[in-house]
Design a protein around this motif. Structure first.
Motif, short mmCIF file in Angstrom:
data_model
loop_
_atom_site.label_atom_id
_atom_site.label_comp_id
_atom_site.label_asym_id
_atom_site.label_seq_id
_atom_site.Cartn_x
_atom_site.Cartn_y
_atom_site.Cartn_z
N GLY A 157 123.69 62.83 47.21
CA GLY A 157 124.08 61.70 48.05
C GLY A 157 123.02 60.60 48.00
O GLY A 157 123.34 59.42 47.83
N ALA A 205 123.02 58.94 44.61
CA ALA A 205 124.21 58.09 44.44
C ALA A 205 124.08 56.79 45.21
O ALA A 205 124.53 55.74 44.76
CB ALA A 205 125.45 58.86 44.87
N LEU A 206 123.42 56.86 46.36
CA LEU A 206 123.28 55.64 47.17
C LEU A 206 122.24 54.69 46.58
O LEU A 206 122.26 53.50 46.86
CB LEU A 206 122.87 56.00 48.60
CG LEU A 206 123.98 56.55 49.49
CD1 LEU A 206 123.40 57.02 50.81
CD2 LEU A 206 125.05 55.48 49.75
N ASN A 216 122.62 53.30 40.55
CA ASN A 216 124.01 53.09 40.14
C ASN A 216 124.21 53.23 38.64
O ASN A 216 125.24 52.91 38.11
CB ASN A 216 124.56 51.75 40.66
CG ASN A 216 124.00 50.59 39.89
OD1 ASN A 216 123.17 50.77 39.01
ND2 ASN A 216 124.46 49.40 40.18
N PHE A 218 128.01 47.72 42.81
CA PHE A 218 128.32 49.15 42.95
C PHE A 218 129.67 49.42 42.29
O PHE A 218 130.59 48.63 42.40
CB PHE A 218 128.39 49.46 44.46
CG PHE A 218 128.52 50.91 44.79
CD1 PHE A 218 127.42 51.64 45.22
CD2 PHE A 218 129.75 51.55 44.70
CE1 PHE A 218 127.55 52.97 45.55
CE2 PHE A 218 129.88 52.89 45.03
CZ PHE A 218 128.78 53.61 45.46
N HIS A 249 129.90 56.70 38.94
CA HIS A 249 128.95 57.79 39.14
C HIS A 249 128.85 58.21 40.61
O HIS A 249 128.09 59.11 40.94
CB HIS A 249 127.55 57.42 38.60
CG HIS A 249 127.50 57.41 37.11
ND1 HIS A 249 127.92 56.32 36.38
CD2 HIS A 249 127.14 58.35 36.21
CE1 HIS A 249 127.78 56.61 35.09
NE2 HIS A 249 127.31 57.82 34.96
N HIS A 250 129.55 57.54 41.49
CA HIS A 250 129.46 57.89 42.91
C HIS A 250 130.77 58.57 43.34
O HIS A 250 131.86 58.12 42.96
CB HIS A 250 129.22 56.64 43.76
CG HIS A 250 128.78 56.97 45.14
ND1 HIS A 250 129.68 57.15 46.16
CD2 HIS A 250 127.55 57.17 45.67
CE1 HIS A 250 129.00 57.44 47.28
NE2 HIS A 250 127.71 57.46 46.99
N THR A 279 132.46 58.49 46.00
CA THR A 279 133.48 57.71 46.71
C THR A 279 134.39 56.96 45.73
O THR A 279 135.58 56.82 45.96
CB THR A 279 132.82 56.71 47.68
OG1 THR A 279 131.96 55.86 46.93
CG2 THR A 279 132.04 57.42 48.77
N TRP A 328 131.07 63.30 51.14
CA TRP A 328 131.92 62.11 51.22
C TRP A 328 133.39 62.47 51.28
O TRP A 328 133.79 63.54 50.83
CB TRP A 328 131.69 61.22 49.98
CG TRP A 328 130.31 60.69 49.89
CD1 TRP A 328 129.29 61.22 49.14
CD2 TRP A 328 129.77 59.57 50.59
NE1 TRP A 328 128.15 60.46 49.33
CE2 TRP A 328 128.41 59.45 50.21
CE3 TRP A 328 130.30 58.65 51.49
CZ2 TRP A 328 127.58 58.45 50.69
CZ3 TRP A 328 129.47 57.65 51.99
CH2 TRP A 328 128.12 57.56 51.58
#
Ligand code: SAH
Length: 283
Positions: free
Chosen positions: A22, A25-26, A29, A123, A127-128, A130, A277
């Motif tokens: 997490g 990922a935040l 990017n 963003f 790769h995230h 969400t 998420w």
């Protein structure tokens, strides 16, 4: 281009996988490497041109996961750009999409629609969790024929434009909006790379930018709080029988987002979860 390059190796117990992921990922990017070290631990490898940035990232990770061990190393005389590119790997989402950077666009992915994303500061590189949750939900709506073939959509908080481009590749047309002018510029560039510019109007702003319009599909991967604040504005932009996909929501925040949308006359959504998420889908 020769620049300084730093690498940060993080070894963490497997139980810390989700929180470390997490935080990465935040903050990152453009991707990282992961590998299993043994039955109990996992290793992450992150590169960046700033050692200070990686040091701060490590501090943040250790504040949440005190058992994590970090090793920061300077890599001398490296072609930063090409090293960095190695870590921007293709991401397959759902049954239908694969996200690729422009330099991998010729790679062969039979039976998948390619979404080409030039990674910049916006963003949305796939790769995230969400973003992938939204693409998986979109894929499900397409497969189950829930979207009108030439329907319209709104991608609210478009970032790189990834979700809007996916919807355009599925035959829809619509608006991508974002409050960040850099995201708007990057989304325009990506729309062009995907030959989707004709199907996308990309506008700086938020839900007010499309006031009075209604859409068959609304995609909004933002964060719980703005989604709660915009709940009724979002639902009143939805055409009758339309679908909504929301993400950017930590699973523990899901109930408050659901409540806000139920207060705006929506029924219970479907919840999709990935790590900490989730995405909410009204289909
Ligand atoms: N849609 C992309 C990017 C999500 S990141 C994806 O799914 O990967 C969230 C984006 O929402 C950011 O680019 C941010 O600038 C934008 N954003 C944040 N608050 C917003 C708001 N109130 N209205 C519109 N965009 C917003």
């Amino acid at each position: 281009m020769t620049k300084e390059l730093w690498s940060l190796e993080i070894k963490a117990p497997k139980k810390d996988y989700d929180p470390v992921l997490g935080l990465l990922a935040l903050n990152i990017n453009y991707g990282w490497e992961e590998k299993e070290v043994d039955e109990t631990s996992i290793q992450f490898l992150v590169h960046n041109e700033s050692g200070v940035f990686l040091e701060e990232l490590l501090e943040m990770i250790m504040a949440h996961c005190p058992m994590a061990i970090g090793t920061l190393t300077k890599i001398e005389n490296t072609d930063f750009l090409s090293s960095w590119k190695e870590f921007f790997t293709p991401v397959s989402c759902g049954n239908n999409f694969v996200i690729l950077p422009p330099w991998l666009k010729e790679e062969n992915f039979p039976d998948r629609s390619k979404i080409i994303i030039e990674p910049k500061s916006a963003f949305g590189t796939g790769h995230h969790a969400t973003t992938t949750l939204c693409l998986e939900a979109l894929d499900e709506l397409i497969i189950s024929d829930r979207l009108p073939k030439t329907g319209t959509f709104l991608d609210l908080g478009c970032g790189t434009g990834i979700l809007g481009i996916a919807a355009a590749l599925a035959g829809l047309s619509g608006f991508c909006v974002d409050i960040d002018p850099l995201a708007v510029a990057n989304a325009r560039e990506n729309a062009s790379l995907n030959h989707a510019s004709a199907a996308l109007k990309i506008v700086e702003g938020s839900i007010d930018a499309v006031k009075g319009l209604q859409f068959d599909l609304i995609l909004a991967n933002i964060l719980a709080e703005p989604l709660i604040q915009m709940a009724c504005a979002i639902t009143s932009s939805l055409a009758e029988g339309g679908c909504i996909i929301l993400s950017g929501i930590l699973e523990k925040q899901a109930e408050s987002v659901i409540d806000a949308f139920i207060n705006c006359s929506m029924p219970q959504p479907l919840k999709l979860v990935s790590g900490e998420w989730c995405a909410l889908v009204w289909s």
